[in-house]
Design an enzyme around this catalytic site. Structure first.
Site, PDB file in Angstrom:
ATOM      1  CD  GLU A 182      42.110  34.409  40.231  1.00 14.19           C
ATOM      2  OE1 GLU A 182      42.121  33.148  40.217  1.00 14.19           O
ATOM      3  OE2 GLU A 182      42.126  35.094  39.199  1.00 14.19           O
ATOM      4  CE  LYS A 192      43.783  35.681  35.901  1.00 18.29           C
ATOM      5  NZ  LYS A 192      42.699  34.909  36.515  1.00 18.29           N
ATOM      6  CB  CYS A 211      44.843  32.514  38.806  1.00 17.74           C
ATOM      7  SG  CYS A 211      44.131  30.858  38.534  1.00 17.74           S
TER       8      CYS A 211
HETATM    9  N1  URP Z   1      41.346  32.124  37.730  1.00 22.01           N
HETATM   10  C1  URP Z   1      42.064  31.593  36.747  1.00 22.01           C
HETATM   11  O1  URP Z   1      42.866  32.243  36.127  1.00 22.01           O
HETATM   12  N2  URP Z   1      41.796  30.314  36.491  1.00 22.01           N
HETATM   13  C2  URP Z   1      42.422  29.618  35.457  1.00 22.01           C
HETATM   14  C3  URP Z   1      42.403  28.205  35.728  1.00 22.01           C
HETATM   15  C4  URP Z   1      43.708  27.556  35.433  1.00 22.01           C
HETATM   16  O2  URP Z   1      44.442  28.007  34.591  1.00 22.01           O
HETATM   17  O3  URP Z   1      43.992  26.578  36.080  1.00 22.01           O
END
Ligand code: URP
Length: 363
Positions: A124, A201, A238
């Site tokens: 990401e 996203k 993510c």
């Molecule tokens: N970048 C991101 O969405 N991180 C969230 C962390 C997670 O949900 O483990």
């Protein structure tokens, strides 16, 4: 253990592990339960191994088989995941930080090519440190680039056509046609070097310290599936992995392989990480490639997320642990006990998948 090979329970073995050495068959059973059917190692070229050793990253390759069909030919596909750390300190000029990472990605992409990878995905927001939780606007938003014509995308287009490889490149996108709106976006580049499209996203974390909402808008691209020469692929970025309906929608739209490029730290998500991609693969009958970055990224200025905790300069260790999950619940291991190479944490994982025109959890 019972007279057969089965364990009494995983918990009993873990309790025993604290007191006495485990037997090989107990370990084997533990691996079977935790990882599913063992993924066979896939041999890769000497050149690829040499390159990984020289450039100091690990290379892991596994193969997942499928039952032979009588009426359809096998459809072998190799997917690759790149797990890397940032190269330059976060205080260096931004362009140098990005250039350092892009050079690293080039090396790792070349190794993936030497492994015969057909579809490769980076982590990401792969062009910089994971600054989203610092809440500093500048210089970080300067890393945003066009998903169609940005500098990193151009580099990926060159690599994709040179290596005949589909590349999924997650970036911070600046949508210049719509008032420079920012999005957390994955760009899908075909093996001809053409930008096939992008997916944004759609769930933004606002969990304690992990608050990314200052930078980019919720995606509105739905659940796109991209038809490539090597299969139908989708990207669930993510935080979207915590939402089962997100995974489901990609499946309903026909995805065969879903990538989950991520950036996540131990305290927040490590217990969930090993099960989420596997559950998605099982529930939706597709393959999942889950990627997390590695390292601890330290910023010049302290930041806080208003969660009552003291201000800090990093927000934890990115634990890597990238893996590929199969529809039958099996998965690639994170670290091999007898890995050929010294451990560097940065890894190209390659998984060869063989299937007929379709597959099922019982294949
Ligand atoms: N970048 C991101 O969405 N991180 C969230 C962390 C997670 O949900 O483990």
């Amino acid at each position: 253990m019972s007279s057969g090979e089965e364990l009494e329970s995983v918990e009993a073995v873990l309790e025993k592990a604290g007191k006495e050495p485990l037997q090989e068959r107990e370990l084997r059973e533990l691996r079977r339960i935790l990882y599913g059917k063992e993924a066979a190692p896939l041999s890769v070229s000497e050149e690829a191994l040499r390159m990984a050793s020289e450039k100091k990253f690990e290379l892991k390759a596994f193969s997942f088989g499928a039952a032979k069909e009588q009426t359809r030919a096998p459809r072998p596909v190799r997917i690759g995941l790149v797990q890397n750390r940032i190269v330059r300190p976060t205080t260096d000029p931004l362009l140098e930080q990005r250039a350092g990472i892009v050079e690293r990605l080039k090396e790792m992409t070349h190794a993936a090519y030497l492994c015969g990878v057909n579809v490769l995905c980076y982590q990401e927001a792969c062009t910089g440190p994971f600054f989203f939780c610092t809440r500093e606007k500048l210089p970080w938003t300067e890393l945003a680039e066009s998903a169609e014509t940005g500098p990193t995308i151009k580099t990926c287009q060159e690599m994709a056509s040179r290596y005949n490889m589909v590349i999924v490149c997650p970036i911070l996108e600046r949508d210049e046609l719509h008032s420079d709106t920012l999005h957390n976006t994955a760009v899908i580049i075909s093996n001809t070097g053409k930008v096939l499209g992008k997916t944004r996203k759609n769930h933004i974390p606002r969990v304690g310290d992990f608050n990314e909402s200052t930078y980019y808008m919720e995606g509105e691209t739905g659940h796109r599936v991209f038809h490539t020469q090597f299969g139908r692929i989708a990207v669930n970025i993510c935080y979207g992995r915590h939402h089962p309906l997100n995974w489901c929608a990609y499946g309903l739209n026909g995805a065969e392989i879903v990538f989950n490029p991520s950036a996540t730290v131990g305290a927040l998500s490590e217990p969930m990480w090993p099960v989420e991609a596997r559950c998605a693969a099982i529930a939706n009958t597709y393959f999942v490639g889950a990627i997390n970055r590695v390292g601890t990224e330290t910023f010049e200025n302290e930041f806080t997320s208003g969660d009552g905790k003291p201000a800090h300069k990093d927000f934890g260790h990115f634990y890597g642990s990238s893996y590929v999950a199969m529809p039958d619940g099996s998965r690639t291991p994170v670290r091999l006990a007898n890995t050929l190479l010294e451990s560097h944490e940065e890894v190209v994982t390659s998984a060869g998948i063989v299937s007929g025109g379709g597959w099922s959890a019982s294949d």
